[in-house]
Design a protein around this motif. Structure first.
Motif, short mmCIF file in Angstrom:
data_model
loop_
_atom_site.label_atom_id
_atom_site.label_comp_id
_atom_site.label_asym_id
_atom_site.label_seq_id
_atom_site.Cartn_x
_atom_site.Cartn_y
_atom_site.Cartn_z
N LEU A 1 -12.21 10.50 2.28
CA LEU A 1 -11.54 11.54 3.06
C LEU A 1 -11.41 11.08 4.50
N GLY A 2 -10.26 11.32 5.11
CA GLY A 2 -10.07 10.88 6.47
C GLY A 2 -9.04 11.71 7.21
N VAL A 3 -9.04 11.55 8.53
CA VAL A 3 -8.03 12.22 9.36
C VAL A 3 -7.71 11.29 10.53
N ARG A 4 -6.45 11.29 10.90
CA ARG A 4 -5.96 10.47 12.00
C ARG A 4 -5.22 11.36 12.99
N PHE B 1 -1.87 15.63 13.65
CA PHE B 1 -2.98 15.21 12.80
C PHE B 1 -2.41 14.73 11.47
N PHE B 2 -2.97 13.63 10.96
CA PHE B 2 -2.51 13.05 9.70
C PHE B 2 -3.71 12.91 8.76
N PRO B 3 -3.92 13.89 7.89
CA PRO B 3 -5.05 13.80 6.95
C PRO B 3 -4.74 12.88 5.78
N SER B 4 -5.78 12.37 5.16
CA SER B 4 -5.62 11.58 3.94
C SER B 4 -6.83 11.82 3.04
N ALA B 5 -6.61 11.71 1.75
CA ALA B 5 -7.70 11.91 0.78
C ALA B 5 -7.40 11.11 -0.48
N THR B 6 -8.45 10.48 -1.02
CA THR B 6 -8.32 9.74 -2.28
C THR B 6 -9.51 10.08 -3.17
N LEU B 7 -9.22 10.47 -4.39
CA LEU B 7 -10.24 10.76 -5.39
C LEU B 7 -10.08 9.77 -6.53
N MET C 1 -8.70 5.91 -12.69
CA MET C 1 -7.62 6.79 -12.26
C MET C 1 -7.88 7.23 -10.83
N SER C 2 -6.81 7.48 -10.07
CA SER C 2 -6.97 7.96 -8.70
C SER C 2 -5.90 8.99 -8.39
N LEU C 3 -6.25 9.90 -7.50
CA LEU C 3 -5.33 10.90 -6.97
C LEU C 3 -5.44 10.84 -5.46
N SER C 4 -4.31 10.64 -4.77
CA SER C 4 -4.35 10.47 -3.32
C SER C 4 -3.29 11.32 -2.64
N TYR C 5 -3.57 11.62 -1.36
CA TYR C 5 -2.64 12.38 -0.51
C TYR C 5 -2.70 11.83 0.90
N SER C 6 -1.57 11.78 1.57
CA SER C 6 -1.55 11.44 2.99
C SER C 6 -0.31 12.05 3.63
N LYS C 7 -0.41 12.28 4.93
CA LYS C 7 0.74 12.73 5.70
C LYS C 7 1.21 11.57 6.55
N ARG C 8 2.54 11.34 6.60
CA ARG C 8 3.10 10.18 7.28
C ARG C 8 4.18 10.62 8.27
N ILE C 9 4.55 9.70 9.15
CA ILE C 9 5.60 9.95 10.14
C ILE C 9 6.55 8.77 10.16
N ILE D 1 0.87 -1.18 0.00
CA ILE D 1 0.00 0.00 0.00
C ILE D 1 0.90 1.22 0.00
N THR D 2 0.99 1.89 -1.14
CA THR D 2 1.95 2.98 -1.28
C THR D 2 1.48 4.29 -0.67
N ASN D 3 0.16 4.48 -0.55
CA ASN D 3 -0.35 5.72 0.04
C ASN D 3 -1.57 5.38 0.91
N PRO D 4 -1.34 4.91 2.14
CA PRO D 4 -2.44 4.39 2.97
C PRO D 4 -3.40 5.49 3.42
N SER D 5 -4.63 5.06 3.74
CA SER D 5 -5.65 5.98 4.25
C SER D 5 -5.46 6.18 5.74
N ALA D 6 -6.33 7.02 6.33
CA ALA D 6 -6.23 7.34 7.76
C ALA D 6 -6.48 6.13 8.64
N ARG D 7 -7.08 5.09 8.11
CA ARG D 7 -7.34 3.89 8.92
C ARG D 7 -6.05 3.22 9.36
N TYR D 8 -5.01 3.34 8.56
CA TYR D 8 -3.76 2.65 8.85
C TYR D 8 -2.87 3.50 9.75
N ASP D 9 -1.96 2.82 10.42
CA ASP D 9 -0.93 3.48 11.20
C ASP D 9 -0.24 4.54 10.35
#
Length: 822
Positions: free
Chosen positions: A508-511, A535-541, A551-559, A211-219
């Motif tokens: 759309l999600g936030v962690r 806060f770690f937001p994520s979004a997938t369109l 096609m998809s466009l995704s964003y997430s913030k990671r640590i 999973i190259t760009n995980p959603s807010a559900r994941y660590d």
């Protein structure tokens, strides 16, 4: 061929506003259900549902399944001949079904159509690599090249993933990757995950999800993404399982058994393994030491050979218990134990500035290890009346112990004689507790709301001691000894919502994660407390051009939080002139990940492309410097990680699955990326001179992997995996190219209940890490490192399945040649 034509016809029809309606004049009704592969219970994506007008057979309607095997479409009331189809699977057919109201066909089971295959045609099976828009799934059971290997060998064959000769794992060239086991952080992975994965057998793995760009559900951890290792668990009714026996050269003996018993109310599963391995490796380093004006001071040649011998056991016991029709309780206990020896023989030869021979030293490090890991995990899953409405609760408790010790003999072979005895002790312990709950609520026809909590709590203690013999007594070397305590408490909450409108979908999600971390170097009285929350937001369109193109466009913030050897000031003493030293004051790095993906399927080809950008603050980088200490007038060089200001990573990835014929399958992966770091390293050298190193660096590199599987006459399977990693410049030198080839052959025997496999890992013995390092005024060196030499394994697999006769009869009465359960 008729099935293929029908599938293509339906895909073309799906791109229009509606399918052709077979019965006219009636009201519209909804048709739902799910298509599943018989024997594995895995969903079949892009299987075909065909509704043929019973009165006018030329009029067709229908749909194809989504990634979870579900179908959902509308037809008008009427009488139909219904077919459920998938290429190379037996068709399930229902004649003259009259439909007047919304109808749910439930689970429809399709099985492989073995009888139609002739000559050298490949028996139908799930692809080794399944490409989906948000992740890639690697099915280990179909890969012959990892038989008799470890999980580390499995990961090295996964698209987008690379494993260097030391076992470090990278995703798209980024080592900031999070490893999960069965969807959650696992104590089974131990304190050093790279070492742990080299001990666990490949045959215990069912599949690997990337999973190259995980959603807010994941660590939120892992700036490069997440790799989820899914372990085997039996799914077929009755008693079934497999036994795998392996023998190899260099010495490699393995036995692994997976056994489960499943009924309607419970599923007992287990996995047992034994392994003994001898993994010879070697390394060499040629160094030219420099004066301040970069003229030559002296030379040295370091040659090392080691034989890592390891004997280990692992076992897993568990039960899925259906307390009610909607409530399942799962319990499992897993443990692994191993004992190893690692005799490390190092020869150091020194030369003067004119490269005239001076003297030779021999340093022999006789290492032994004792490791033990145990984990208890429990899970409650509650399914509500509405499909997809679910609540899960997970808890896991683990303990790990890794004790290493060595005795070191250091002596001159000529010149001024001396004999030095040293010994090291490196004892590690870890306690880890995990609490997690996830809630999924479908809203409307396509909406879904998810929320959950995860608490991860661990305590690590590392005691590293070096002692030298002095007149028959052992004296502690305080310069390189240290007691390190690491405490971590992370509490996380997340929520996300997704929906779909016609061809457009979004998620759309936030962690929120609260981190409380203590890094205490007790020996040096250095205490570091790291407390922060983020806060770690994520979004997938997503947008579907058709059923076969999206096609998809995704964003997430990671640590990325530093752990283990990154923090420990001292954890290795194999060489006393080239030392790795951790940094207990490292801060976490943060990454913003952007990913644009496109997926296209044809009849024989699936293509997945992705363009990605990672922007990282305070990224970890390794620097080398003189420590100020000398061994026989040779400067001791220290490598240590630091936080740099910025890292910019951008790349393009290309994955292709191509099946030109039934007897030939190709999987390929290509990844090109550019990595730019900006920052400088400042320190005061041993002569109290301030030194500033500009570590700005731009590197462009790529790697590619090709896997080919061919069925030869007499149904002999031949698989070849080729990997090439291009050169890459670093801030202090250059990493040179690396190529490796794995080869395997297999043949089913005993009426397909058994399989004989022969595989060769690193066929040309070329899997070596090669580095050029240049530090002005210090050292200019070239090094090669080979973790494990070429390995040849021979394996025998036996599969058994003892279903109850009435269960088998019930499955075969579903209609046609497959299985239908309404």
């Amino acid at each position: 061929m008729q099935r293929v034509l029908t599938t293509i016809t339906l895909l073309l029809l799906a791109t229009t506003t509606a399918f052709s309606q077979g019965n006219t004049g009636g009201k519209k009704i909804k048709i739902t259900g799910k298509i599943i592969e018989k024997g594995t219970d895995l969903p079949l994506e892009y299987a075909t549902v065909v509704f043929q007008d019973a009165k006018n057979p030329e009029k067709l309607s229908g749909s194809v399944t989504d990634m979870d095997g579900n179908f959902n479409f509308e037809v008008t009331t009427g009488t139909y001949n219904v077919r459920f189809e998938y290429i190379s699977f037996k068709t399930v057919e229902i004649k003259t079904r009259t439909l007047t109201t919304d109808t749910d066909f439930g689970a429809v089971y399709l099985e492989a159509d073995v009888s139609q295959l002739k000559g050298v045609e490949l028996v139908a099976e799930k692809s080794t690599v399944e490409i989906k828009l948000d992740k890639r799934i690697y099915n280990v059971g179909k890969d012959m090249t990892v038989k008799g290997g470890t999980i580390s060998d499995v990961l090295d064959n996964v698209p987008s993933v690379t494993v260097d000769p030391e076992g470090n794992i990278a995703l798209r060239g980024n080592e900031n990757v999070k490893i999960l086991i069965d969807g959650k952080p696992s104590g089974l992975a131990g304190i050093n995950i790279a070492d742990a994965l080299k001990l666990l057998p490949a045959d215990s793995v069912d599949k690997v999800e990337v999973i190259t760009n995980p959603s807010a559900r994941y660590d939120a951890e892992g700036g490069g993404g997440i790799i989820n290792i899914v372990l085997k668990k039996g799914k077929t009714n009755g008693v079934n399982g497999s036994i795998v026996l392996t023998a190899g050269d260099p010495e490699n003996y393995m036995a692994n058994a997976s056994i489960n018993k499943k009924t309607e109310n419970f599923n007992l599963f287990s996995n047992f393994g034994y392994n003994y391995r001898n993994s010879p490796g070697n390394s060499s380093t040629d160094s030219r030491y420099l004066n301040d004006d970069n003229s030559t001071k002296s030379y040295s040649e370091e040659r090392r050979k080691n034989h890592r011998q390891n004997e280990g056991y692992n076992a897993n016991f568990g039960i899925d218990w259906s307390l009610t029709k909607s409530l399942t309780w799962t319990n499992s206990v897993t443990f692994a134990e191993s004992n190893g020896k690692n005799p490390d023989d190092v020869y150091l030869t020194y030369y003067d500035a004119d490269h005239n021979y001076d003297y030779t030293k021999n340093r022999f490090n006789d290492g032994i290890s004792d490791n033990f890991r145990i984990e208890y995990a429990t899970n409650f899953t509650k399914d509500f009346k509405k499909e997809g409405h679910k609540l899960t609760v997970d808890m896991a408790f683990s303990q790990n112990r890794e004790d290493d010790s060595s005795t070191i003999t250091d002596q001159n072979l000529d010149g001024t004689p001396y004999l030095l005895y040293e010994r090291t002790l490196n004892n590690n312990s870890q306690n880890r507790n995990l609490f997690q709950t996830d809630y999924v609520l479908p809203i409307g026809e396509n909406g879904r709301f998810e929320a959950g909590y995860r608490g991860s709590f661990q305590n690590n203690l590392t005691d590293f001691v070096i002692e030298s013999e002095d007149n028959g007594s052992w004296v502690r070397n305080d310069l390189y000894s240290n007691l390190l305590e690491y405490k971590e408490k992370i509490n996380a909450l997340y929520m996300q919502y997704g929906n779909k409108f016609k061809k457009f979908s979004y998620f759309l999600g936030v962690r929120f994660e609260d981190s409380n971390i203590d890094v205490n170097s007790i020996t040096s009285n250095d205490y570091n407390k790291k407390k922060y929350n983020n806060f770690f937001p994520s979004a997938t369109l997503g947008y579907e051009f058709s059923e076969s193109s999206s096609m998809s466009l995704s964003y997430s913030k990671r640590i990325n939080r530093p752990r283990g050897r990154f923090l420990n000031p001292f954890s290795s003493y194999s060489s006393n002139i080239n030392i790795f030293q951790g940094n207990p004051d490292l801060n976490p790095s943060y990454t913003n990940v952007f990913d644009l993906g496109y997926l296209k399927r044809w009849n024989k080809v699936t293509v997945n492309t992705s363009a990605y950008v990672n922007l990282t603050d305070d990224s970890f980088q390794f620097v080398r410097r003189e420590s100020g200490n000398f061994v026989d007038d040779v400067p001791v060089i220290v490598s240590t990680p630091i936080n740099l200001a910025k890292e910019y990573r951008a790349g393009f990835e290309f994955n292709v699955n191509y099946n030109p014929f039934k007897w030939w399958r190709l999987n390929s992966n290509f990844n090109l990326f550019r990595n730019e770091t900006k920052g400088e390293f400042s320190y005061v050298d041993y002569q109290n001179n301030p030194v500033v190193q500009n570590l700005d660096n731009v590197a462009t590199t790529w790697f590619t992997r090709l896997s080919s599987k061919v069925t030869l006459p007499y149904k002999i399977d031949w698989q070849t995996n080729i990997m090439y990693r291009a050169p890459q410049t670093t801030a202090q030198g250059k990493r040179l190219s690396m190529t490796s080839v794995n080869l395997a052959f297999s043949k089913d025997v005993l009426k397909d209940k058994g399989t004989l496999s022969l595989n060769v890992s690193d066929l040309f013995n070329s899997r070596k890490r090669r580095m050029d390092t240049y530090l002005p005024g210090s050292v200019d060196s070239y090094s090669e490192f080979q973790w494990r030499q070429r390995q040849i394994n021979f394996s025998f697999t036996y599969r058994f399945n003892m279903k109850k006769e009435k269960d088998q009869q019930r499955r075969d009465d579903g209609g046609g040649d497959g299985e239908f359960m309404g």
